[in-house]
Design a protein around this motif. Structure first.
Motif, PDB file in Angstrom:
ATOM      1  N   SER A 117      -3.695  -8.523  -4.019  1.00 21.45           N
ATOM      2  CA  SER A 117      -4.489  -7.306  -4.270  1.00 21.45           C
ATOM      3  C   SER A 117      -5.879  -7.512  -3.659  1.00 21.45           C
ATOM      4  O   SER A 117      -6.030  -8.322  -2.746  1.00 21.45           O
ATOM      5  N   ALA A 164      -2.716   1.903  -2.424  1.00 25.94           N
ATOM      6  CA  ALA A 164      -3.082   1.414  -3.760  1.00 25.94           C
ATOM      7  C   ALA A 164      -2.172   2.027  -4.825  1.00 25.94           C
ATOM      8  O   ALA A 164      -1.708   1.329  -5.737  1.00 25.94           O
ATOM      9  N   GLN A 168       0.545  -0.382  -6.442  1.00 24.14           N
ATOM     10  CA  GLN A 168      -0.311  -0.889  -7.536  1.00 24.14           C
ATOM     11  C   GLN A 168      -1.267  -1.974  -7.044  1.00 24.14           C
ATOM     12  O   GLN A 168      -1.157  -3.154  -7.398  1.00 24.14           O
ATOM     13  N   LYS A 169      -2.190  -1.545  -6.230  1.00 26.71           N
ATOM     14  CA  LYS A 169      -3.166  -2.486  -5.654  1.00 26.71           C
ATOM     15  C   LYS A 169      -4.587  -2.049  -5.978  1.00 26.71           C
ATOM     16  O   LYS A 169      -4.833  -0.886  -6.287  1.00 26.71           O
ATOM     17  N   THR A 256      -3.879  -1.031 -10.647  1.00 29.83           N
ATOM     18  CA  THR A 256      -4.234  -0.099  -9.567  1.00 29.83           C
ATOM     19  C   THR A 256      -5.682   0.324  -9.725  1.00 29.83           C
ATOM     20  O   THR A 256      -6.104   0.676 -10.827  1.00 29.83           O
TER      21      THR A 256
END
Ligand code: NAD
Ligand code: WQD
Length: 338
Positions: A117, A164, A168-169, A256
């Motif tokens: 991430s 993102a 889920q970043k 996120t």
């Protein structure tokens, strides 16, 4: 923590690498030197006390990029690498779309594949175009930029938002206003390649006699002295904001996150004010002439940087004069090198 810094030998990248080293991050630089030089790496080491790992290749070479991720455990990225000349982007739009977008996507593919991430993107105030009101905050409506360069920044932001959400970043989009100045050691600064388009490098080169006269593009704008107004931010202040933005992403619990920050001083300065501040700071004259407006220029743009202060605990506090003094020291350093 190990941070990949793409474009880390460039103007803003090199200053940021120094700040990262001084905050005990390990740094890996990928830079193809399309707009930078190897001596910057030596100078980063002189200031930062450590030599970052350096890979000289083009980020469009996916297989080489993958090898870097195989060899190192990377915790985050600050992505500076891009072509940035507004005028050139109008002549070579495909080169700009290809480099600026594919380089970004290639790094994101590695992040996705390896479940990393913490990604910071160099965006620009250019995404706002001529905003309807000043100062510009992050909720200001984005307008389609005139240049292909500006469009790559808007598209980059859109790509990152989709990325993102889908994977889920955590990402941070940093919208720089007008970066100026050099490192106080005079070992890092903007490398002038060809005739500068930006104001401060042109002022500096005029003061040193490389250029005969500065052309001021228009004095009939609706501003106090008729010349256009911008928010000039000192590059070391800007570099420090990256460390803060990175630390915030890393400390964030949610999977996120899409952070957006304006990075500016909150103060607008006109072209004439910049010239005068340069002359006062450095006790040199800058000959100039008033010319027609430059196509595509906006009248006024300055940031509301309150969100960055509130959420990152960051504020640009170096004065315009001080920033312009460092620019002049850098110019003198470059002349001793040649
Ligand atoms: P710069 O040209 O000095 O630095 C960019 C670096 O990226 C250079 O060292 C270049 O060699 C490298 N690079 C370019 N394409 C590459 C590729 N495909 N692979 C590997 N390396 C590559 O520019 P800068 O002023 O430091 O700007 C950094 C970032 O900030 C850019 O994304 C730029 O668009 C953005 N930005 C700059 C300004 C500004 O006025 N300087 C303002 C707003 C945003
Ligand atoms: C500043 C002011 C000019 C040169 C550009 C990009 C923007 C962002 C920052 C990357 C303007 C005047 C300039 C000269 C002049 N970069 N000027 N004589 O245009 O605000 O922004 O750099 O994202 O996207 O467009 O910066 O430094 O070119 O100009 O009078 O020789 O100085 O007209 O008013 P700009 P700049």
């Amino acid at each position: 923590m190990t941070i990949l810094v793409t474009g880390g030998l460039g103007y803003i990248g090199s200053h940021t690498v120094v700040e990262l080293l001084q905050n005990n991050f390990q740094v890996i630089i990928v830079d193809d030197m399309s707009n930078s030089e190897k001596f910057i790496l030596d100078n980063i080491e002189k200031i930062g006390g450590k030599r970052p790992v350096f890979f000289p290749f083009d980020l469009r070479r996916k297989e080489l990029l993958s090898q870097v991720f195989d060899a190192y455990e990377i915790d985050g990225c600050i992505h500076f690498a891009a072509y940035k000349a507004v005028g050139e982007s109008q002549e070579k739009p495909l080169d700009y779309y290809e480099n600026n977008l594919f380089s970004l996507i290639n790094v994101l593919q590695e992040f996705k594949a390896r479940n990393i991430s913490n990604f910071i993107f160099s965006s620009s105030c250019t995404v706002y175009g001529q905003a309807d009101k000043q100062p510009i905050d992050e909720n200001t409506l984005l307008k389609m930029p005139e240049s292909s360069y500006g469009k790559t920044k808007q598209m980059g932001e859109e790509i990152l938002k989709d990325y993102a959400i889908a994977y889920q970043k955590k990402v941070s989009l940093l919208r720089y206003f007008n970066p100026i100045g050099s490192h106080p050691t005079a070992l890092l600064g903007e490398l002038p390649i060809g005739v500068p388009n930006n104001l401060v490098p042109y002022v500096t080169q005029t003061a040193s006699g490389i250029r005969e006269k500065l052309s001021i593009w228009g004095n009939d704008y609706e501003t106090p002295d008729g010349t256009a107004v911008r928010d000039y931010i000192y590059v070391v202040d800007l570099a420090k904001a990256h460390v803060k933005a990175l630390q915030k992403l890393m400390n964030e619990k949610s999977e996120t996150l899409i952070d957006v920050y304006n990075l500016g001083t909150g103060k607008g300065s006109s072209v004439l004010e910049v010239v005068e501040a340069f002359e006062t700071a450095n006790e040199v004259k800058v000959p100039y002439q008033i010319c027609e407006r430059r196509a595509g220029d906006i009248t006024i743009a300055y940031a509301n940087p309150d969100k960055a202060e509130r959420e990152l605990g960051w504020k640009a506090d170096t004065s315009l004069e001080e920033a312009l003094r460092t620019t002049w020291e850098w110019q003198k350093y470059l002349q001793t090198k040649n």
